[in-house]
Design a protein around this motif. Structure first.
Motif, PDB file in Angstrom:
ATOM      1  N   SER A 171      26.836  96.131 -95.245  1.00  0.00           N
ATOM      2  CA  SER A 171      28.206  95.826 -95.376  1.00  0.00           C
ATOM      3  C   SER A 171      29.100  95.687 -94.076  1.00  0.00           C
ATOM      4  N   THR A 172      28.535  96.051 -92.921  1.00  0.00           N
ATOM      5  CA  THR A 172      28.946  96.366 -91.646  1.00  0.00           C
ATOM      6  C   THR A 172      30.127  97.398 -91.796  1.00  0.00           C
ATOM      7  N   SER A 173      29.904  98.162 -92.649  1.00  0.00           N
ATOM      8  CA  SER A 173      31.043  99.216 -93.100  1.00  0.00           C
ATOM      9  C   SER A 173      30.131 100.574 -93.433  1.00  0.00           C
ATOM     10  N   ALA A 174      31.009 101.417 -94.077  1.00  0.00           N
ATOM     11  CA  ALA A 174      30.598 102.865 -94.446  1.00  0.00           C
ATOM     12  C   ALA A 174      29.565 102.927 -95.454  1.00  0.00           C
ATOM     13  N   PHE A 175      29.578 101.889 -96.500  1.00  0.00           N
ATOM     14  CA  PHE A 175      28.726 102.183 -97.581  1.00  0.00           C
ATOM     15  C   PHE A 175      28.862 100.613 -98.073  1.00  0.00           C
ATOM     16  N   SER A 176      27.788 100.365 -99.229  1.00  0.00           N
ATOM     17  CA  SER A 176      28.014  99.269 -99.903  1.00  0.00           C
ATOM     18  C   SER A 176      28.178  99.282-101.338  1.00  0.00           C
ATOM     19  N   ILE A 177      28.858  98.917-102.081  1.00  0.00           N
ATOM     20  CA  ILE A 177      29.151  98.764-103.726  1.00  0.00           C
ATOM     21  C   ILE A 177      28.234  97.664-104.138  1.00  0.00           C
ATOM     22  N   THR A 178      27.639  98.393-105.334  1.00  0.00           N
ATOM     23  CA  THR A 178      26.782  97.672-106.311  1.00  0.00           C
ATOM     24  C   THR A 178      27.392  97.991-107.666  1.00  0.00           C
ATOM     25  N   ALA A 179      27.618  96.753-108.307  1.00  0.00           N
ATOM     26  CA  ALA A 179      27.678  96.681-109.785  1.00  0.00           C
ATOM     27  C   ALA A 179      26.538  96.063-110.278  1.00  0.00           C
ATOM     28  N   MET A 180      25.950  97.054-111.309  1.00  0.00           N
ATOM     29  CA  MET A 180      24.774  96.789-111.882  1.00  0.00           C
ATOM     30  C   MET A 180      25.172  96.075-113.336  1.00  0.00           C
ATOM     31  N   VAL A 181      24.761  94.843-113.540  1.00  0.00           N
ATOM     32  CA  VAL A 181      25.234  94.003-114.647  1.00  0.00           C
ATOM     33  C   VAL A 181      23.900  93.479-115.504  1.00  0.00           C
ATOM     34  N   ASN A 182      24.228  93.247-116.556  1.00  0.00           N
ATOM     35  CA  ASN A 182      23.111  92.431-117.563  1.00  0.00           C
ATOM     36  C   ASN A 182      23.033  90.795-116.602  1.00  0.00           C
ATOM     37  N   THR A 183      21.842  90.642-116.518  1.00  0.00           N
ATOM     38  CA  THR A 183      21.650  89.042-115.741  1.00  0.00           C
ATOM     39  C   THR A 183      22.303  88.245-116.588  1.00  0.00           C
ATOM     40  N   GLN A 184      22.423  88.312-117.794  1.00  0.00           N
ATOM     41  CA  GLN A 184      22.986  87.017-118.871  1.00  0.00           C
ATOM     42  C   GLN A 184      24.511  87.291-118.586  1.00  0.00           C
ATOM     43  N   SER A 185      25.229  88.166-118.023  1.00  0.00           N
ATOM     44  CA  SER A 185      26.651  88.342-118.130  1.00  0.00           C
ATOM     45  C   SER A 185      27.232  87.766-116.866  1.00  0.00           C
ATOM     46  N   VAL A 186      26.359  87.019-115.960  1.00  0.00           N
ATOM     47  CA  VAL A 186      27.140  86.622-114.798  1.00  0.00           C
ATOM     48  C   VAL A 186      26.198  85.046-114.663  1.00  0.00           C
ATOM     49  N   LYS A 187      27.391  84.018-114.166  1.00  0.00           N
ATOM     50  CA  LYS A 187      26.698  82.739-113.999  1.00  0.00           C
ATOM     51  C   LYS A 187      27.081  82.312-112.589  1.00  0.00           C
ATOM     52  N   PHE A 188      25.972  81.821-111.965  1.00  0.00           N
ATOM     53  CA  PHE A 188      26.217  81.534-110.307  1.00  0.00           C
ATOM     54  C   PHE A 188      26.306  80.004-110.384  1.00  0.00           C
ATOM     55  N   GLN A 189      26.813  79.516-109.204  1.00  0.00           N
ATOM     56  CA  GLN A 189      26.924  78.173-109.011  1.00  0.00           C
ATOM     57  C   GLN A 189      26.720  77.911-107.448  1.00  0.00           C
ATOM     58  N   GLY A 190      26.077  77.079-106.991  1.00  0.00           N
ATOM     59  CA  GLY A 190      25.803  76.641-105.656  1.00  0.00           C
ATOM     60  C   GLY A 190      24.650  77.412-104.994  1.00  0.00           C
ATOM     61  N   PRO A 191      24.121  76.884-104.001  1.00  0.00           N
ATOM     62  CA  PRO A 191      22.788  77.303-103.154  1.00  0.00           C
ATOM     63  C   PRO A 191      22.642  78.733-102.909  1.00  0.00           C
ATOM     64  N   LEU A 192      21.247  79.471-103.129  1.00  0.00           N
ATOM     65  CA  LEU A 192      21.491  80.820-102.838  1.00  0.00           C
ATOM     66  C   LEU A 192      20.124  80.900-101.970  1.00  0.00           C
ATOM     67  N   SER A 193      20.135  81.503-100.643  1.00  0.00           N
ATOM     68  CA  SER A 193      19.035  81.734-100.028  1.00  0.00           C
ATOM     69  C   SER A 193      18.501  83.040-100.606  1.00  0.00           C
ATOM     70  N   ASP A 194      17.188  83.217-100.181  1.00  0.00           N
ATOM     71  CA  ASP A 194      16.608  84.739-100.653  1.00  0.00           C
ATOM     72  C   ASP A 194      16.108  85.381 -99.426  1.00  0.00           C
ATOM     73  N   TRP A 195      16.020  86.502 -99.696  1.00  0.00           N
ATOM     74  CA  TRP A 195      15.253  87.515 -98.563  1.00  0.00           C
ATOM     75  C   TRP A 195      14.838  88.956 -99.347  1.00  0.00           C
ATOM     76  N   SER A 196      13.821  89.729 -98.765  1.00  0.00           N
ATOM     77  CA  SER A 196      13.630  90.858 -99.486  1.00  0.00           C
ATOM     78  C   SER A 196      13.021  91.731 -98.805  1.00  0.00           C
ATOM     79  N   ARG A 197      13.214  93.052 -99.075  1.00  0.00           N
ATOM     80  CA  ARG A 197      12.494  94.116 -98.305  1.00  0.00           C
ATOM     81  C   ARG A 197      12.064  95.111 -99.272  1.00  0.00           C
TER      82      ARG A 197
END
Ligand SMILES: [Zn+2]
Ligand SMILES: [Zn+2]
Length: 138
Positions: A40-66
């Motif tokens: 976040s380049t800040s003191a904390f990050s915010i996460t909203a847990m959502v059902n995968t079905q309740s959000v629709k994305f558009q546009g290219p997305l890159s992937d990274w994992s740890r």
């Protein structure tokens, strides 16, 4: 909360990735771990847990994992142009997403009710009264 109208639109900083959130998150948490401070380049990050079905994305997305301390894989999707983080996910739990919701157009819904990894929290940050607090990952 009053007058929240769904869907709520979100977009990355450059606008190449857009999304719509169709219902209220299951829960909203602030994470104070060092990884989230970096992210976040800040003191904390915010996460909203959502059902995968309740959000629709558009546009290219890159992937990274740890790999997280728990051993779970923390997948991350981000805009390939501006690098804005869009969501995190656990490949073994595809029914849910961890939205990085600061880029929603209505941010009133992202008031965290839970603060996690406060063992790594910045000293100057005061946890708001009434919020649930966890030393690490609950
Ligand atoms: Zn972008
Ligand atoms: Zn974290």
């Amino acid at each position: 909360m009053n007058n929240i109208n769904y869907p709520i639109k979100g977009s990355c900083q450059c606008g190449e990735v857009t999304y719509e959130l169709f219902e209220a998150p299951l829960m909203v948490a602030a994470c104070h771990c060092k990884e989230c401070q970096k992210l976040s380049t800040s003191a904390f990050s915010i996460t909203a847990m959502v059902n995968t079905q309740s959000v629709k994305f558009q546009g290219p997305l890159s992937d990274w994992s740890r790999v997280a301390e728990s051993g779970n894989v923390n997948g991350a999707k981000f805009c390939p142009s501006c690098g804005n983080r869009i969501y995190h996910y656990n490949p073994e739990e595809p029914s849910k997403l961890k939205l990085k919701p600061s880029n929603l157009s209505d941010t009133r819904i992202i008031n965290p009710t839970m603060h996690i990894w406060v063992s790594e929290k910045q000293d100057w940050f005061q946890i708001p009264e009434g919020a649930k607090v966890f030393d690490k990952q609950p």
